[in-house]
Design a protein around this motif. Structure first.
Motif, PDB file in Angstrom:
ATOM      1  N   MET A   1      15.732   1.620  -6.833  1.00  0.00           N
ATOM      2  CA  MET A   1      14.974   0.601  -7.525  1.00  0.00           C
ATOM      3  C   MET A   1      13.735   0.238  -6.688  1.00  0.00           C
ATOM      4  SD  MET A   1      16.328  -2.979  -8.917  1.00  0.00           S
ATOM      5  CE  MET A   1      15.402  -3.632 -10.234  1.00  0.00           C
ATOM      6  N   ILE A   2      12.632   0.069  -7.365  1.00  0.00           N
ATOM      7  CA  ILE A   2      11.374  -0.274  -6.696  1.00  0.00           C
ATOM      8  C   ILE A   2      11.327  -1.775  -6.467  1.00  0.00           C
ATOM      9  CG2 ILE A   2       8.871  -0.319  -6.948  1.00  0.00           C
ATOM     10  CD1 ILE A   2       9.055   2.254  -8.490  1.00  0.00           C
ATOM     11  N   THR A   3      11.115  -2.159  -5.231  1.00  0.00           N
ATOM     12  CA  THR A   3      11.016  -3.580  -4.897  1.00  0.00           C
ATOM     13  C   THR A   3       9.564  -4.014  -4.939  1.00  0.00           C
ATOM     14  OG1 THR A   3      10.757  -3.160  -2.532  1.00  0.00           O
ATOM     15  CG2 THR A   3      13.019  -3.366  -3.364  1.00  0.00           C
ATOM     16  N   GLY A   4       9.339  -5.313  -4.827  1.00  0.00           N
ATOM     17  CA  GLY A   4       7.974  -5.853  -4.821  1.00  0.00           C
ATOM     18  C   GLY A   4       7.161  -5.317  -3.666  1.00  0.00           C
ATOM     19  N   ARG A   5       7.777  -5.223  -2.498  1.00  0.00           N
ATOM     20  CA  ARG A   5       7.064  -4.727  -1.305  1.00  0.00           C
ATOM     21  C   ARG A   5       6.681  -3.259  -1.487  1.00  0.00           C
ATOM     22  NH1 ARG A   5       4.132  -6.426   2.982  1.00  0.00           N
ATOM     23  NH2 ARG A   5       4.558  -5.213   4.821  1.00  0.00           N
ATOM     24  N   THR A   6       7.572  -2.475  -2.093  1.00  0.00           N
ATOM     25  CA  THR A   6       7.286  -1.057  -2.331  1.00  0.00           C
ATOM     26  C   THR A   6       6.143  -0.900  -3.319  1.00  0.00           C
ATOM     27  OG1 THR A   6       9.607  -0.530  -1.951  1.00  0.00           O
ATOM     28  CG2 THR A   6       8.280   1.134  -3.070  1.00  0.00           C
ATOM     29  N   SER A   7       6.123  -1.717  -4.342  1.00  0.00           N
ATOM     30  CA  SER A   7       5.052  -1.605  -5.322  1.00  0.00           C
ATOM     31  C   SER A   7       3.714  -2.048  -4.738  1.00  0.00           C
ATOM     32  CB  SER A   7       5.426  -2.381  -6.583  1.00  0.00           C
ATOM     33  OG  SER A   7       4.675  -3.485  -6.811  1.00  0.00           O
ATOM     34  N   VAL A   8       3.716  -3.058  -3.872  1.00  0.00           N
ATOM     35  CA  VAL A   8       2.476  -3.470  -3.204  1.00  0.00           C
ATOM     36  C   VAL A   8       1.997  -2.343  -2.288  1.00  0.00           C
ATOM     37  CG1 VAL A   8       1.467  -5.096  -1.547  1.00  0.00           C
ATOM     38  CG2 VAL A   8       2.947  -5.936  -3.363  1.00  0.00           C
ATOM     39  N   PHE A   9       2.919  -1.704  -1.587  1.00  0.00           N
ATOM     40  CA  PHE A   9       2.548  -0.592  -0.697  1.00  0.00           C
ATOM     41  C   PHE A   9       1.952   0.566  -1.511  1.00  0.00           C
ATOM     42  CE2 PHE A   9       3.543   3.458   1.415  1.00  0.00           C
ATOM     43  CZ  PHE A   9       2.790   3.279   2.568  1.00  0.00           C
ATOM     44  N   ALA A  10       2.564   0.905  -2.631  1.00  0.00           N
ATOM     45  CA  ALA A  10       2.048   1.991  -3.470  1.00  0.00           C
ATOM     46  C   ALA A  10       0.650   1.658  -3.980  1.00  0.00           C
ATOM     47  CB  ALA A  10       2.996   2.255  -4.637  1.00  0.00           C
ATOM     48  N   SER A  11       0.447   0.421  -4.380  1.00  0.00           N
ATOM     49  CA  SER A  11      -0.883  -0.004  -4.838  1.00  0.00           C
ATOM     50  C   SER A  11      -1.884   0.051  -3.694  1.00  0.00           C
ATOM     51  CB  SER A  11      -0.826  -1.436  -5.382  1.00  0.00           C
ATOM     52  OG  SER A  11       0.033  -1.516  -6.476  1.00  0.00           O
ATOM     53  N   TYR A  12      -1.464  -0.415  -2.536  1.00  0.00           N
ATOM     54  CA  TYR A  12      -2.314  -0.423  -1.340  1.00  0.00           C
ATOM     55  C   TYR A  12      -2.794   0.988  -1.004  1.00  0.00           C
ATOM     56  CZ  TYR A  12      -2.907  -0.296   3.791  1.00  0.00           C
ATOM     57  OH  TYR A  12      -3.349  -0.046   5.059  1.00  0.00           O
ATOM     58  N   VAL A  13      -1.872   1.936  -0.952  1.00  0.00           N
ATOM     59  CA  VAL A  13      -2.232   3.320  -0.615  1.00  0.00           C
ATOM     60  C   VAL A  13      -3.116   3.928  -1.692  1.00  0.00           C
ATOM     61  CG1 VAL A  13      -1.304   5.643  -0.280  1.00  0.00           C
ATOM     62  CG2 VAL A  13      -0.216   3.692   0.855  1.00  0.00           C
ATOM     63  N   THR A  14      -2.717   3.794  -2.945  1.00  0.00           N
ATOM     64  CA  THR A  14      -3.454   4.408  -4.053  1.00  0.00           C
ATOM     65  C   THR A  14      -4.871   3.874  -4.163  1.00  0.00           C
ATOM     66  OG1 THR A  14      -1.380   4.706  -5.253  1.00  0.00           O
ATOM     67  CG2 THR A  14      -3.418   4.835  -6.542  1.00  0.00           C
ATOM     68  N   ILE A  15      -5.019   2.568  -4.148  1.00  0.00           N
ATOM     69  CA  ILE A  15      -6.343   1.969  -4.340  1.00  0.00           C
ATOM     70  C   ILE A  15      -7.248   2.245  -3.142  1.00  0.00           C
ATOM     71  CG2 ILE A  15      -7.565  -0.231  -4.614  1.00  0.00           C
ATOM     72  CD1 ILE A  15      -5.173  -1.121  -6.367  1.00  0.00           C
ATOM     73  N   ASN A  16      -6.701   2.210  -1.937  1.00  0.00           N
ATOM     74  CA  ASN A  16      -7.526   2.509  -0.762  1.00  0.00           C
ATOM     75  C   ASN A  16      -8.000   3.959  -0.763  1.00  0.00           C
ATOM     76  OD1 ASN A  16      -8.016   0.369   1.383  1.00  0.00           O
ATOM     77  ND2 ASN A  16      -5.905  -0.036   0.775  1.00  0.00           N
ATOM     78  N   ILE A  17      -7.130   4.885  -1.129  1.00  0.00           N
ATOM     79  CA  ILE A  17      -7.548   6.289  -1.192  1.00  0.00           C
ATOM     80  C   ILE A  17      -8.576   6.493  -2.296  1.00  0.00           C
ATOM     81  CG2 ILE A  17      -6.758   8.632  -1.727  1.00  0.00           C
ATOM     82  CD1 ILE A  17      -4.207   7.961  -0.112  1.00  0.00           C
ATOM     83  N   LEU A  18      -8.350   5.896  -3.459  1.00  0.00           N
ATOM     84  CA  LEU A  18      -9.299   6.014  -4.566  1.00  0.00           C
ATOM     85  C   LEU A  18     -10.670   5.455  -4.167  1.00  0.00           C
ATOM     86  CD1 LEU A  18      -9.701   6.718  -7.593  1.00  0.00           C
ATOM     87  CD2 LEU A  18      -9.054   4.352  -8.078  1.00  0.00           C
ATOM     88  N   ALA A  19     -10.690   4.284  -3.572  1.00  0.00           N
ATOM     89  CA  ALA A  19     -11.963   3.683  -3.143  1.00  0.00           C
ATOM     90  C   ALA A  19     -12.631   4.522  -2.064  1.00  0.00           C
ATOM     91  CB  ALA A  19     -11.729   2.260  -2.644  1.00  0.00           C
ATOM     92  N   SER A  20     -11.837   5.086  -1.169  1.00  0.00           N
ATOM     93  CA  SER A  20     -12.388   5.929  -0.113  1.00  0.00           C
ATOM     94  C   SER A  20     -13.045   7.180  -0.706  1.00  0.00           C
ATOM     95  CB  SER A  20     -11.297   6.318   0.876  1.00  0.00           C
ATOM     96  OG  SER A  20     -11.827   7.132   1.883  1.00  0.00           O
ATOM     97  N   VAL A  21     -12.396   7.787  -1.677  1.00  0.00           N
ATOM     98  CA  VAL A  21     -12.958   8.976  -2.331  1.00  0.00           C
ATOM     99  C   VAL A  21     -14.237   8.613  -3.082  1.00  0.00           C
ATOM    100  CG1 VAL A  21     -12.541  10.686  -4.159  1.00  0.00           C
ATOM    101  CG2 VAL A  21     -10.769  10.218  -2.461  1.00  0.00           C
TER     102      VAL A  21
END
Length: 125
Positions: A1-21
């Motif tokens: 099950m995905i927890t709140g912390r896991t979902s924040v981490f996934a958003s953090y990684v995804t958005i930072n990589i997208l913005a970096s690209v």
């Protein structure tokens, strides 16, 4: 099950990589003197001599977002600087009466999202 912390981490990684690209691609267009950013500079009545500096700032922002995975405060500071960069771009658009803000809005929303997820995941510092 995905927890709140896991979902924040996934958003953090995804958005930072997208913005970096996004910022890396834009940096390259400025640094190679591509016609599109050159025409944007001319439309905003900004000196073309600024193109390499703006490209370097965007490249530094792209690298700073990636370095933020190792040094969280750097990622947060970089995302804040990118938000300020795009606030400046908005001012440049408004100064000449440009209402073509779709591209600007994509970058601005992306950089604001990076700031939000950096603060949400790491806190302010």
């Amino acid at each position: 099950m995905i927890t709140g912390r896991t979902s924040v981490f996934a958003s953090y990684v995804t958005i930072n990589i997208l913005a970096s690209v996004f910022t890396a691609i834009t940096a390259v267009t400025y640094l190679i003197n591509h016609p599109f950013p050159r025409s944007q500079m001319e439309m905003k009545r900004l000196p073309l001599s600024w193109m390499p500096r703006l490209g370097a700032a965007l490249a530094a922002g792209s690298l700073g977002l990636l370095a933020g995975f190792a040094v969280p405060a750097l990622g947060t500071l970089t995302s804040l600087c990118l938000v300020l960069y795009f606030v400046g771009a908005f001012i440049a658009h408004m100064r000449v009466g440009s209402r073509n803000l779709v591209g600007w809005a994509v970058f601005f929303v992306t950089t604001v999202a990076t700031l939000v997820v950096n603060v949400a995941y790491h806190g302010l510092w």
